[in-house]
Design a protein around this motif. Structure first.
Motif, PDB file in Angstrom:
ATOM      1  N   PHE A 262       2.948  50.442 -75.619  1.00 12.10           N
ATOM      2  CA  PHE A 262       3.444  49.177 -76.152  1.00 12.10           C
ATOM      3  C   PHE A 262       4.948  49.017 -75.911  1.00 12.10           C
ATOM      4  N   THR A 263       5.709  50.094 -76.097  1.00 11.55           N
ATOM      5  CA  THR A 263       7.162  49.979 -75.981  1.00 11.55           C
ATOM      6  C   THR A 263       7.642  49.997 -74.537  1.00 11.55           C
ATOM      7  N   GLY A 264       6.731  50.212 -73.598  1.00 10.49           N
ATOM      8  CA  GLY A 264       7.107  50.156 -72.181  1.00 10.49           C
ATOM      9  C   GLY A 264       7.612  48.787 -71.769  1.00 10.49           C
ATOM     10  N   SER A 265       7.227  47.752 -72.520  1.00 10.18           N
ATOM     11  CA  SER A 265       7.729  46.419 -72.212  1.00 10.18           C
ATOM     12  C   SER A 265       9.158  46.245 -72.734  1.00 10.18           C
ATOM     13  N   LEU A 266       9.533  47.039 -73.755  1.00  9.35           N
ATOM     14  CA  LEU A 266      10.894  47.018 -74.285  1.00  9.35           C
ATOM     15  C   LEU A 266      11.814  47.921 -73.474  1.00  9.35           C
ATOM     16  N   ILE A 267      11.306  49.114 -73.169  1.00  6.08           N
ATOM     17  CA  ILE A 267      12.066  50.119 -72.425  1.00  6.08           C
ATOM     18  C   ILE A 267      11.217  50.490 -71.207  1.00  6.08           C
ATOM     19  N   PRO A 268      11.425  49.837 -70.076  1.00 10.94           N
ATOM     20  CA  PRO A 268      10.556  50.038 -68.914  1.00 10.94           C
ATOM     21  C   PRO A 268      10.415  51.502 -68.476  1.00 10.94           C
ATOM     22  N   GLU A 269      11.475  52.285 -68.638  1.00 15.04           N
ATOM     23  CA  GLU A 269      11.424  53.686 -68.205  1.00 15.04           C
ATOM     24  C   GLU A 269      10.405  54.512 -68.986  1.00 15.04           C
ATOM     25  N   LEU A 270      10.062  54.070 -70.200  1.00 17.15           N
ATOM     26  CA  LEU A 270       9.073  54.794 -70.995  1.00 17.15           C
ATOM     27  C   LEU A 270       7.695  54.785 -70.339  1.00 17.15           C
ATOM     28  N   GLN A 271       7.492  53.885 -69.406  1.00 14.76           N
ATOM     29  CA  GLN A 271       6.202  53.821 -68.725  1.00 14.76           C
ATOM     30  C   GLN A 271       5.945  55.053 -67.852  1.00 14.76           C
ATOM     31  N   VAL A 272       6.944  55.924 -67.733  1.00 14.58           N
ATOM     32  CA  VAL A 272       6.735  57.187 -67.026  1.00 14.58           C
ATOM     33  C   VAL A 272       5.584  57.970 -67.668  1.00 14.58           C
TER      34      VAL A 272
ATOM     35  N   MET B 238      -3.392  48.539 -72.919  1.00 11.64           N
ATOM     36  CA  MET B 238      -2.306  48.132 -73.793  1.00 11.64           C
ATOM     37  C   MET B 238      -1.389  47.177 -73.032  1.00 11.64           C
ATOM     38  N   THR B 239      -0.598  46.447 -73.800  1.00  7.72           N
ATOM     39  CA  THR B 239       0.168  45.354 -73.204  1.00  7.72           C
ATOM     40  C   THR B 239       1.462  45.851 -72.560  1.00  7.72           C
ATOM     41  N   THR B 240       1.323  46.569 -71.467  1.00  7.24           N
ATOM     42  CA  THR B 240       2.487  47.045 -70.725  1.00  7.24           C
ATOM     43  C   THR B 240       2.174  46.982 -69.231  1.00  7.24           C
ATOM     44  N   PRO B 241       3.141  46.613 -68.394  1.00  2.90           N
ATOM     45  CA  PRO B 241       2.852  46.332 -66.973  1.00  2.90           C
ATOM     46  C   PRO B 241       2.221  47.479 -66.202  1.00  2.90           C
ATOM     47  N   LEU B 242       2.636  48.717 -66.479  1.00  4.75           N
ATOM     48  CA  LEU B 242       2.165  49.823 -65.639  1.00  4.75           C
ATOM     49  C   LEU B 242       0.693  50.144 -65.872  1.00  4.75           C
ATOM     50  N   LEU B 243       0.193  49.925 -67.081  1.00  5.49           N
ATOM     51  CA  LEU B 243      -1.231  50.143 -67.315  1.00  5.49           C
ATOM     52  C   LEU B 243      -2.063  49.083 -66.593  1.00  5.49           C
ATOM     53  N   VAL B 244      -1.536  47.874 -66.526  1.00  4.91           N
ATOM     54  CA  VAL B 244      -2.195  46.839 -65.727  1.00  4.91           C
ATOM     55  C   VAL B 244      -2.259  47.287 -64.276  1.00  4.91           C
TER      56      VAL B 244
ATOM     57  N   LYS C 247      13.617  56.073 -61.350  1.00  4.99           N
ATOM     58  CA  LYS C 247      13.452  57.149 -60.373  1.00  4.99           C
ATOM     59  C   LYS C 247      14.075  58.441 -60.889  1.00  4.99           C
ATOM     60  N   LYS C 248      15.250  58.313 -61.505  1.00  4.56           N
ATOM     61  CA  LYS C 248      15.926  59.487 -62.072  1.00  4.56           C
ATOM     62  C   LYS C 248      15.117  60.064 -63.233  1.00  4.56           C
ATOM     63  N   ILE C 249      14.575  59.182 -64.070  1.00  6.86           N
ATOM     64  CA  ILE C 249      13.753  59.643 -65.189  1.00  6.86           C
ATOM     65  C   ILE C 249      12.516  60.378 -64.677  1.00  6.86           C
ATOM     66  N   LEU C 250      11.860  59.829 -63.667  1.00 11.57           N
ATOM     67  CA  LEU C 250      10.656  60.461 -63.118  1.00 11.57           C
ATOM     68  C   LEU C 250      10.975  61.834 -62.536  1.00 11.57           C
ATOM     69  N   GLU C 251      12.069  61.922 -61.803  1.00 12.07           N
ATOM     70  CA  GLU C 251      12.456  63.210 -61.219  1.00 12.07           C
ATOM     71  C   GLU C 251      12.753  64.239 -62.314  1.00 12.07           C
ATOM     72  N   GLY C 252      13.464  63.812 -63.363  1.00 13.19           N
ATOM     73  CA  GLY C 252      13.757  64.719 -64.474  1.00 13.19           C
ATOM     74  C   GLY C 252      12.499  65.106 -65.230  1.00 13.19           C
TER      75      GLY C 252
END
Length: 350
Positions: free
Chosen positions: A98-108, A178-184, A329-334
């Motif tokens: 749900f919060t991935g729409s607020l903080i896109p990086e959380l979609q990691v 859930m209502t977040t772009p990456l799950l779509v 990208k930095k978040i994913l690498e970390g």
């Protein structure tokens, strides 16, 4: 119209909660407070078990009390997140779905086939990851939230009306996400027609065949009786459900050092408790489902059967980087470096 109604409802709830807090302060000691904590599940489910342990520790080690609000009592996840941001409640469970729409990086956390499947590695990763506890935590601050904890809730399984052995089996299937772009993006890549829906609408939508599938951890499939309106459970190994616990930032910043220490110790105690609590939980839930509905089919995809889903997941990874840019990208690498470090630590290879 529904968004306007939801916003109005949140304002009314926020006003009522704020009034209750003010009255409590007037009628009791200013040093002691009731902290309000909203969760996305029922009290007997994983988030509820965590919250009750958190409450137990706070109340045993301070003059404060914790009031837990289960799912639905203060609205949907979007409602409780906004109430926490407004300061109407002090603590909230908010999953990245749900919060991935607020903080896109959380979609990691939603990227398929990134998180390890081994529970011990997962437990170490959530606790020790600097990417979570520093980089992502800083992003919560920008949303007027302070990250308290993150923990896994179990492997996500698909429940569908028809059997799933390959992406082709999801063709034409309206699959709730859930209502977040990456799950779509994920379920479209898997071959389905991703259909974002608030949780409160899912059972009815499955019952009416408006959708034909959904994903959740096994304990939640059992407790919410999703098996009553679907006929097949599929383990694809593509993800683990993640939950974050956050506090209103202004509230947290205003706590004394002693109270901050109480919150930190309560989160540590609840984390250890919930990791231990979940051992065997998936098998217990599955056994209950099979007893309640003997006709249910349960399939664990082989590595060969998972291969096309893994291939489709590459598109989702590309989409994540596209959505989040250099920051993501930095978040994913970390993220992946922290997982590797946890794997070595748990397996004794490092």
């Amino acid at each position: 119209m529904s968004n306007l109604v939801s916003r109005s409802r949140r304002k009314l709830v926020a006003t009522a909660l704020a009034t209750t807090t003010a009255l409590a302060l007037l009628s009791g000691s200013a040093a002691a407070a009731e902290w309000k904590y909203a969760i996305e599940e029922a009290l007997e489910e994983v988030q509820g078990v965590y919250a009750q342990k958190f409450k137990e520790h706070v109340e045993a080690n301070s003059d404060h009390t914790v009031a837990i609000f289960p799912f639905g009592t203060l609205g949907e996840s979007a409602d409780t997140t906004e109430l926490a941001q407004m300061g109407a409640i002090q603590f909230v469970d908010l999953s990245p779905g749900f919060t991935g729409s607020l903080i896109p990086e959380l979609q990691v956390f939603l990227l398929p086939y990134v998180l390890p499947e081994e529970p011990d590695i997962l437990a170490d990763f959530y606790k020790t990851s600097e990417t979570i506890n520093k980089e992502l935590a800083a992003m919560y601050e920008q949303q007027n939230l302070h990250l308290i904890d993150m923990f896994p809730e179990g492997e996500v399984v698909m429940t569908t009306k028809e059997a799933v052995k390959a992406p082709a089996d999801l063709d034409g299937v309206k699959f709730r996400v859930m209502t977040t772009p990456l799950l779509v993006e994920t379920y479209n890549a898997f071959g389905a027609t991703a259909t974002p829906l608030p949780w409160g609408e899912v059972f009815g939508a499955l019952q009416l065949n408006m959708i034909q599938g959904q994903e959740n951890p096994m304990f939640f499939v059992e407790s919410t009786k999703m098996y009553e309106v679907t006929d097949h459970i599929t383990f694809t190994g593509h993800n683990t459900f993640t939950t974050a616990v956050a506090a209103n930032k202004a509230f947290y910043d205003g706590l004394s050092e002693d109270d901050k220490a109480v919150v930190s110790a309560a989160a540590d105690a609840a984390y250890e408790h919930i990791i231990e609590y979940q051992k065997g939980l998936q098998d217990e839930a599955l056994a209950k489902i099979k007893e309640a509905k003997p006709s249910i089919t349960v399939t664990t995809l082989t590595d060969e059967e998972r291969a096309p889903f893994r291939e489709a997941a590459k598109k989702v990874r590309d989409k994540f980087v596209e959505i989040t840019g250099d920051s993501g990208k930095k978040i994913l690498e970390g993220f992946e470096a922290d997982i590797e470090a946890s794997t070595k630590r748990v397996k004794g290879d490092g």
